[in-house]
Design an enzyme around this catalytic site. Structure first.
Site, PDB file in Angstrom:
ATOM      1  N   CYS A 119       0.863  -1.348   0.202  1.00 65.98           N
ATOM      2  CA  CYS A 119       0.099  -0.041   0.020  1.00 65.98           C
ATOM      3  C   CYS A 119       0.891   1.236  -0.090  1.00 65.98           C
ATOM      4  CB  CYS A 119      -0.921   0.116   1.161  1.00 65.98           C
ATOM      5  SG  CYS A 119      -2.091  -1.507   1.496  1.00 65.98           S
TER       6      CYS A 119
ATOM      7  N   HIS B 221      -2.649   6.820   3.780  1.00 61.47           N
ATOM      8  CA  HIS B 221      -1.566   5.641   4.232  1.00 61.47           C
ATOM      9  C   HIS B 221      -0.114   6.233   3.837  1.00 61.47           C
ATOM     10  CE1 HIS B 221      -0.461   1.220   4.862  1.00 61.47           C
ATOM     11  NE2 HIS B 221       0.259   2.116   5.903  1.00 61.47           N
TER      12      HIS B 221
END
Ligand code: NAG
Ligand code: NAG
Ligand code: NAG
Length: 508
Positions: free
Chosen positions: A69, A125
């Site tokens: 991610c 993130h």
């Protein structure tokens, strides 16, 4: 493409420019949607809206992302490889004083500079330890979403353990849902399913948008990342799938597909669609331990094999030349290419960034021209241990240590070194008769594949072509010389939501 096709395309692009000068850009990022988890790759999953959008646009079938991610998101935002940002090791944890370095220029900043309204909805993130790391400080006019890798789909909670050298464990837990990095809004949304909430926010951005300015909307769904949760109506669509994880994941993908139709519906209702470039991409390969599937590619999330990095992606737009709509593009592309490509499409300037690792691929996408890219540095991560290869002799290369987790693609060739993660094939669990295929290669630490001929990485050619192995190791060594130190700090207990009223957020 024929000459007349090029002429038509150029005329059309110029028409588009004359009509409202800069196209809207809507970038939808799915989380961990595997190669096999999109309808048009021949899967059991039902994604009719994405299939239709892709069939009206250009499917990018030789398009790569990073195996996790934070890495993919950092490259999308900065246009730069992880070895150049210090983010080469795994992901940013909730308790780390780490973020996309503050001296990196983001794509949102560049598009804002070019006159765009810039909005982000969904998963960030890229670090949140201090306010300067947050989306509204990195070029977005507005942000609605969460900072961490994943939150519960209904409660917006995220848990994390810190283990210390003295063997004590700190168990942290908190909620994470923010509006404009100011207002913690998790309490208002609890009980509402995340995918629906994010799509609704994206629709609001679209409906409130002032069309005199071009729009950049970055919509990063949490789906289909764990935790595996979905409204029952979607799960019921897969009642025949016995594997629990797989059934829920397929349902999560279908729910996201419906939600994307709501977003494109809003673009069409408002008339913005006619001047919009819509991009869909996954952020990494399937999490095969949690219902995802990259079959027939080898490996999955975190892996240097194709199942970790070969991405589902497409571009759809009424602005594309008609003869390109409904085509598949087999040119080599990478997530770091979006930065220069989209800044170009927006008529923006690339000056002021650090040296980019991405290439402007707009002519490759829109006109089918050869890719600007012949090579992808997949990664060099010196912190991933390779216990299995510890006692084996090194490949005789003077400048690159093949115990290190690394991979590079050059033309048709791909070289992997060190511990590659997931050296096996996971089959779609909806077909219980298909068995996963495991390899027993103890101590092995160098693999060479011809990806054009062998996309599923069945034939390791490292012993057959040691000369090519050495050329690729030389190239890895050159890249390694440009690497900055890895930024991967220890857990900071200051992050504990218990110290800040129960929510995750900046603490420094
Ligand atoms: C263990 O280490 C952590 C972090 O340094 C510290 O906060 C904690 O108080 C220590 N626990 C004990 C029992 O020493
Ligand atoms: C490597 O060798 C050391 C020393 O002989 C031994 O202790 C260790 O178990 C070996 N590791 C593996 C993975 O074989
Ligand atoms: C990369 O370069 C550093 C610094 O010169 C060196 O210590 C390291 O061993 C190199 N990495 C590999 C994988 O060879």
């Amino acid at each position: 493409m024929t000459i007349s096709g090029v002429v038509v395309a150029c005329i059309l692009l110029r028409c588009a420019v004359a009509r409202s000068s800069q196209p809207n850009i809507v970038f939808v990022l799915a989380d961990e949607l595997g190669w096999h988890d999109i309808g048009y790759h021949g899967s059991r999953v039902q994604t009719p809206h994405l299939d239709k959008l892709a069939s009206e646009g250009i499917k990018l079938e030789n398009y790569y992302v990073q195996p996790m991610c934070t890495p993919t998101r950092s490259q999308l935002m900065s246009g730069r490889y992880q070895i150049h940002t210090g983010l080469q090791h795994t992901v940013i944890n909730p308790d780390q004083r780490s973020c996309l370095p503050l001296d990196e220029v983001t794509i949102a900043q560049k598009l804002k500079e070019a006159g765009y309204s810039t909005h982000m909805v969904g998963k960030w993130h890229l670090g949140h330890y201090t306010k300067g790391c947050l989306p509204t400080k990195r070029g977005f006019d507005s942000f609605f979403g969460f900072y961490n890798c994943a939150v519960d789909y209904y409660t917006y909670e995220k848990g994390k353990f810190c283990k210390f050298e003295n063997e004590t464990v700190l168990r942290m837990r908190g909620t994470d849902l923010w509006r404009n990095d100011e207002e913690h809004v998790a309490p208002y949304y609890q009980g509402h399913y995340q995918t629906h909430v994010l799509a609704k926010e994206a629709e609001d951005v679209i409906r409130k948008h002032n069309p005199s300015k071009p729009l950049f909307l970055y919509l990063a769904f949490g789906a289909v990342h764990v935790p595996l949760e979905v409204p029952k109506v979607y799960e019921d669509m897969y009642a025949d799938v016995k594997d629990n994880s797989r059934r829920i994941l397929l349902a999560m993908a279908t729910c996201m597909d419906d939600s994307i139709a709501d977003v494109t519906g809003a673009l069409k209702d408002t008339g913005l669609w006619d001047n919009t470039i819509f991009i869909f991409s996954t952020d990494n390969g399937a999490a095969t331990a949690y219902g995802g599937c990259s079959w027939p590619l080898k490996g999955g999330k975190t892996s240097l094999f194709e199942g970790g990095i070969r991405a589902v992606g497409f571009v759809t737009s009424p602005l594309l030349p008609p003869d390109m709509q409904g085509t598949e593009n087999m040119e080599l592309m990478h997530v770091s290419d979006w930065f220069p490509t989209l800044v170009h499409v927006a008529g923006g300037e690339l000056s002021g960034t650090k040296p980019l690792d991405g290439y402007n691929q707009w002519e490759t996408i829109s006109l089918g021209r050869p890719s600007q890219r012949t090579e992808i540095l997949i990664n060099i991560d010196p912190l991933i241990p390779c216990e299995a290869c510890a006692n084996h002799t090194k490949w005789d290369h003077k400048k690159f240590d093949v115990h290190v987790h690394a991979a590079i693609r050059m033309g048709e060739w791909k070289l992997i070194t060190g511990n590659p993660h997931h050296n096996y094939w996971v089959t779609p669990a909806e077909y219980p008769n298909m068995k996963n295929i495991y390899l027993n290669e103890p101590g092995k630490m160098v693999w060479l594949y011809n990806i054009a001929a062998d996309p599923n990485e069945q034939d390791d050619l490292s012993d057959t072509f040691p000369g090519i192995v050495n050329i690729l190791l030389d190239r890895l060594a050159e890249y390694n010389e440009t690497a900055v130190p890895v930024q991967f700090p220890d857990c900071d207990t200051g992050a504990d939501p218990a110290r800040r009223g129960g929510s995750w957020g900046p603490w420094v």
